[in-house]
Design a protein around this motif. Structure first.
Motif, short mmCIF file in Angstrom:
data_model
loop_
_atom_site.label_atom_id
_atom_site.label_comp_id
_atom_site.label_asym_id
_atom_site.label_seq_id
_atom_site.Cartn_x
_atom_site.Cartn_y
_atom_site.Cartn_z
N VAL A 592 1.02 -1.35 -0.10
CA VAL A 592 0.10 -0.16 0.14
C VAL A 592 0.78 1.45 0.13
CG1 VAL A 592 -1.71 1.26 1.30
CG2 VAL A 592 -1.78 -1.11 1.21
N SER A 596 0.94 4.20 -2.97
CA SER A 596 0.68 5.41 -2.80
C SER A 596 1.71 6.43 -3.19
CB SER A 596 0.53 5.68 -1.37
OG SER A 596 0.53 7.09 -0.98
N VAL A 609 -9.08 1.63 0.67
CA VAL A 609 -8.36 0.45 0.32
C VAL A 609 -9.10 -0.78 1.04
CG1 VAL A 609 -6.27 -0.63 1.44
CG2 VAL A 609 -6.13 1.58 0.91
N GLU A 610 -9.41 -1.51 0.14
CA GLU A 610 -10.08 -2.95 0.37
C GLU A 610 -9.35 -4.05 0.64
OE1 GLU A 610 -13.12 -3.59 -2.55
OE2 GLU A 610 -13.82 -1.45 -2.81
N PRO A 612 -6.58 -5.84 3.89
CA PRO A 612 -5.60 -5.61 4.86
C PRO A 612 -4.42 -4.71 4.25
CG PRO A 612 -5.88 -8.00 4.40
CD PRO A 612 -6.59 -7.37 3.34
N LEU A 613 -4.20 -3.66 5.29
CA LEU A 613 -3.27 -2.77 4.67
C LEU A 613 -1.78 -2.97 4.56
CD1 LEU A 613 -4.53 0.33 6.88
CD2 LEU A 613 -5.01 -0.18 4.60
N ASP A 614 -1.57 -4.40 5.34
CA ASP A 614 -0.42 -4.87 5.23
C ASP A 614 -0.11 -5.82 4.13
OD1 ASP A 614 -1.87 -6.83 6.46
OD2 ASP A 614 -0.24 -7.19 7.80
N SER A 615 -0.93 -6.00 3.22
CA SER A 615 -0.89 -6.96 2.01
C SER A 615 -0.67 -6.42 0.61
CB SER A 615 -2.50 -7.54 2.24
OG SER A 615 -2.52 -8.66 1.11
N ASP A 635 -9.07 3.74 -6.20
CA ASP A 635 -9.20 2.66 -4.99
C ASP A 635 -8.23 1.55 -5.00
OD1 ASP A 635 -11.20 4.23 -3.90
OD2 ASP A 635 -12.57 3.23 -5.05
N THR A 638 -6.49 -5.13 -1.85
CA THR A 638 -5.21 -6.04 -1.55
C THR A 638 -5.83 -7.61 -1.18
OG1 THR A 638 -5.90 -5.54 0.84
CG2 THR A 638 -4.41 -3.91 -0.35
#
Length: 647
Positions: A592, A596, A609-610, A612-615, A635, A638
């Motif tokens: 992510v 960005s 962000v659909e 997990p943010l760490d994916s 958009d 992940t």
């Protein structure tokens, strides 16, 4: 008592700026002395206005701010160019004080005429007023107020054309914060200071262009009548009278009186501007006869050429150092011409002449007595043309005749020449009868060609030469319709002039340059076009993407606002056609944070962000390679957490 300006003692013979030698004192202004000077560089006579240190409060002479103000005012005056405004050629600071150099006007000043006891005719005053009004119209169009119109500031060329003097410096001094201190040391009395002031100046209000018009009316009225309206020994009464009373010229000076009365209204809103005053004077000219020549001051002293040049002048010198050697016979030769009785032959001859004149006078007196007692009542009329106009009145008076003097123009004659008489020479005429003489006004007047407008100056010169006239002063003025270099006005009061006269012309500089207006970014194209076209400027529309300004609105103009451009120039109006178009970058497999950064570099932003943010990213919406507007938020989708665990 305020210190009076020195009228020249030690100043005479000094050289200002290594160039201008002071020759003689010719006038005193409110704060200055005026000198006839010799320009060593150009070998010509000039006028030098010197602000002597003894009229300045202590310390002012070396006050940089005051000096700068004076010199800036002189520079502003030098930028004004008009046939009826005195131009400053040079200015500076010297050991004798601040100075300004201008043309030397051989015809003297209106003050000189009035002080010599001359009252001017309405026709003469109208010519002076028209010249002054044209000068005021020009300086007012430049945003300059004269502020000190008085007879001493109206000067004349050798042809009798008037110019306004003292532009800039006097006004700058009296209107400054230090004006009160200077006024207290002026050589002018309290009544001098208010004599030609407008009602608003008497109230302490700021003068404007119509204040100059009022002052000019007072000056012209004084030239007609010999008296300044509302003047008294009490300055306060003079001020109050101007504020409360109308100028009363009803029945005086014909149509000219009505024009002056209107321009001398106490309420400045009711007065005409200088341009309108000029139109009124022109209309009044139709009702007046041609003016007689003005009683101009005789030209100043000739300045001998001493062989000096500007390069030869190292410092100020005493007059004795450059005085030319006297010319004439040596004393020894003069001594040898004296006779034994101690008198020169010329003196003895003079004595004989005096005796003969006295005897002739006695004989004439005896004859006159005999004729009055025993002579007849008739005498033969002499040939008056041979006697000349100078003896005309004497001859007629001694003979007891009445004189009818008529004037006309006739080619081949000079002004004052007697053309004809009735009855003819030799006719016996009784006492009391009339002798009629026709006196020449000079040759027939020449009609100024009517086709000068629109001609180039060179062609106008040819046209004038064909009728025996010359090109006089050539002024320049902007004109919206005439191309540069062509004649747009003949600056003469009458359409007929003396043969050989010079005719003043006004030549077009073309349309006045325009200043690009300030058009605010985001303004509509219609508003920008309207403002530019109102100034006569062309408009070129240029569309560019812009991420800030709304589509169809102005982004900027080229050249920038405040730039001076030629009339009819084209100004480019840069208009937004909306945000810039960019492509969505390929984001799959990126984290992510990495996505960005990639979006930011492309001019986009992260939307929702659909997952997990760490994916890692599986896809984006809009998809990769889609064309979108600059600044669009994308958009991100992940990989789900369970897929990460299975992997």
């Amino acid at each position: 008592m305020p210190d009076r300006v020195s009228k020249g003692g030690g100043e005479i013979g000094r050289v200002l700026g290594g160039r201008y030698r002071l020759v003689t004192h010719i006038g005193t202004g409110r704060f200055t002395n005026v000198y006839l000077a010799y320009d060593l560089s150009q070998s010509r006579r000039v006028a030098v206005k010197l602000l002597s240190e003894n009229v300045l409060p202590d310390g002012w002479a070396r006050d940089g701010a005051f000096t700068n103000r004076f010199l800036e005012a002189a520079e502003e005056a030098a930028a004004v160019r008009h046939p009826h405004v005195m131009a400053a050629h040079n200015w500076g600071d010297s050991d004798l004080g601040l100075y300004v150099v201008s043309d030397y006007m051989e015809g003297g000043s209106l003050l000189g005429m009035l002080d010599a006891g001359h009252l001017l005719s309405p026709s003469q005053v109208l010519m002076i007023g028209l010249d002054a009004a044209r000068g005021l119209e020009h300086i007012h169009s430049e945003g300059i107020i004269h502020g000190d119109i008085r007879p001493s500031n109206i000067l004349f060329s050798r042809r009798g054309r008037a110019r306004l003097a003292d532009l800039g410096t006097s006004w700058a001094l009296t209107s400054s914060e230090t004006g009160g201190a200077l006024m207290a040391r002026s050589v002018f009395s309290a009544i001098d200071a208010v004599r030609y002031a407008s009602p608003e100046q008497a109230q302490g209000l700021t003068p404007d262009h119509k204040s100059d018009v009022y002052s000019l009316v007072l000056v012209l009225t004084e030239a007609l009548s010999g008296r300044v309206p509302f003047e008294s020994d009490d300055p306060e009464y003079t001020q109050m009278a101007k504020m409360s009373r109308q100028l009363d010229l009803v029945g005086q000076f014909g149509r000219l009186g009505r024009v002056l009365e209107q321009a001398g209204r106490p309420e400045r809103d009711e007065r005409p501007a200088a341009r309108d005053l000029g139109h009124g004077l022109l209309a009044a000219a139709e009702t007046l006869p041609r003016p007689a020549p003005l009683p101009l001051t005789k030209p100043g002293p000739e300045i001998p050429d001493t062989g000096e040049s500007a390069a030869a002048v190292v410092s100020d010198r005493h007059p004795a150092e450059t005085a030319p050697k006297a010319r004439g016979r040596s004393p020894s030769r003069r001594d040898r011409s004296v006779s034994q009785d101690g008198r020169s032959p010329s003196r003895r001859l003079l004595a004989v002449v005096v005796v003969l004149v006295l005897l002739a006078a006695a004989g004439f007196g005896a004859y006159a007595l005999w004729d009055s007692q025993f002579g007849t009542d008739t005498q033969p009329v002499p040939d008056l043309a041979e006697a000349g106009e100078a003896n005309l009145f004497r001859i007629v008076s001694e003979s007891g005749w009445a004189l009818e003097r008529l004037e006309r123009r006739q080619d081949g004659t000079v002004a004052g020449e007697i053309l004809d008489q009735a009855p003819p020479a030799g006719t016996d005429l009784k006492r009391g009868e009339t002798v009629t003489v026709w006196v020449s006004l000079g040759p027939e007047l020449v009609v100024i060609p009517s086709n000068l407008i629109g001609l180039a100056v060179e062609d106008a010169e040819v046209s004038l030469a064909a009728v025996g006239l010359l090109v006089g002063d050539v002024a320049e003025r902007f004109d919206e319709t005439a191309i540069p270099g062509v004649v747009i006005e003949v600056d003469e009061l009458f359409s007929e002039v003396e043969p050989g006269s010079s005719v003043d012309l006004v030549v077009s500089l073309g349309a006045e340059p325009r200043v690009v207006p300030d058009i605010t970014p985001g303004s509509s194209l219609a508003v920008a076009r309207e403002r530019l076209e109102a100034l006569g400027l062309g408009v070129l529309e240029w569309q560019v993407p812009d991420n800030v300004v709304e589509a169809g609105r102005v982004v900027r103009i080229e050249p920038l606002a405040g730039t001076e451009v030629a009339a009819s120039s084209v100004v480019t109006v840069v208009v937004s056609d909306g945000p810039e178009q960019v492509r969505v970058p390929f984001l799959a497999t990126l984290g992510v944070g990495e996505a960005s950064n990639a979006l930011e570099q492309a001019g986009l932003c992260v939307g929702v962000v659909e997952g997990p943010l760490d994916s890692e990213i599986l896809a984006s919406n809009p998809p990769a390679d889609t064309v979108v507007d600059f600044g669009t938020c994308v958009d991100l989708i992940t990989r789900p957490a369970e897929e990460q665990e299975e992997g």
